[in-house]
Scaffold this motif. Structure first.
Motif, PDB file in Angstrom:
ATOM      1  N   LYS A   1       0.739  -1.241   0.058  1.00  0.00           N
ATOM      2  CA  LYS A   1       0.060   0.094  -0.111  1.00  0.00           C
ATOM      3  C   LYS A   1       0.848   1.331   0.229  1.00  0.00           C
ATOM      4  N   PHE A   2       1.992   1.137   0.691  1.00  0.00           N
ATOM      5  CA  PHE A   2       2.940   2.431   0.630  1.00  0.00           C
ATOM      6  C   PHE A   2       4.192   2.019   0.565  1.00  0.00           C
ATOM      7  N   PRO A   3       4.893   2.178  -0.638  1.00  0.00           N
ATOM      8  CA  PRO A   3       6.011   1.495  -1.254  1.00  0.00           C
ATOM      9  C   PRO A   3       7.189   2.262  -0.637  1.00  0.00           C
ATOM     10  N   GLN A   4       7.005   3.201   0.136  1.00  0.00           N
ATOM     11  CA  GLN A   4       8.300   3.795   0.881  1.00  0.00           C
ATOM     12  C   GLN A   4       8.580   3.037   1.983  1.00  0.00           C
ATOM     13  N   PHE A   5       7.520   2.177   2.623  1.00  0.00           N
ATOM     14  CA  PHE A   5       8.000   1.663   3.780  1.00  0.00           C
ATOM     15  C   PHE A   5       8.046   0.072   3.503  1.00  0.00           C
TER      16      PHE A   5
END
Length: 182
Positions: free
Chosen positions: A118-122
């Protein structure tokens, strides 16, 4: 209470070399990890002022230390480049297309509900501690992890081929849970 009842049920100390660090996004870290600092936690304080002396009360926020990792730099730079590319994609210094590539950098999602979907930076990460009998004893689960620094590594003509190059990486995360496994 007698002296016999105060003895610990397990007198074995935790051994510092029995751990395994895994990231969904940085798979080479698992094999090449040399050391990791188990982050501490602290509590903020609320100051209650009065004319004589400041009084302190427990605050409402937990403050987690950084997750610091030292790892071997392999000859293909895989682990180092995984973190480098992760940081670079989050900051997209050349063009926005670098940021758009961020989801494709995570080839190894660790679980079905990995935050990076869902959040590719994490990424999620876990640190497993093993007992003296090599059984997984505790697992620290880190949520919403991302790198903040990646150190340099030094090439030196005076070093021999048996010298192992290492690099350091620092990660920030939202929080961690600790699970006792047996």
């Amino acid at each position: 209470m007698t002296a016999l009842t105060r003895n610990p049920s397990n007198p074995n100390p935790l051994q510092p070399n029995k751990f395994l660090l895994t990231f969904g996004r940085v798979p080479n870290m698992q094999y090449f990890c040399q050391n990791v600092t188990v982050p501490g936690i602290s509590l903020s304080e609320a100051v209650i002022t009065n004319p004589f002396v400041d009084l302190y009360s427990p605050g409402e926020k937990a403050i987690y230390d950084l997750l610091n990792v030292t790892f071997i730099v392999d000859e293909e730079l895989k682990g180092w480049l995984e973190i480098h590319d992760w940081i670079r994609a989050m900051t997209f210094p050349v063009s926005f297309t670098e940021y758009q590539k961020l989801p494709t950098l995570n080839k190894y999602q660790s679980a079905k509900n990995d935050v990076s979907k869902k959040f590719p930076q994490f990424s999620d990460a876990s640190l497993s501690l093993f007992s003296s009998s090599n059984k997984e004893y505790y697992r620290f689960k880190f949520y919403e992890v991302f790198p903040t620094t990646l150190s340099t590594f030094i090439m030196n003509t005076q070093d021999g081929p048996d010298t192992i190059l290492t690099a350091d990486a620092t990660f920030r995360y939202s929080y961690y849970d600790i699970e006792k496994l047996f």
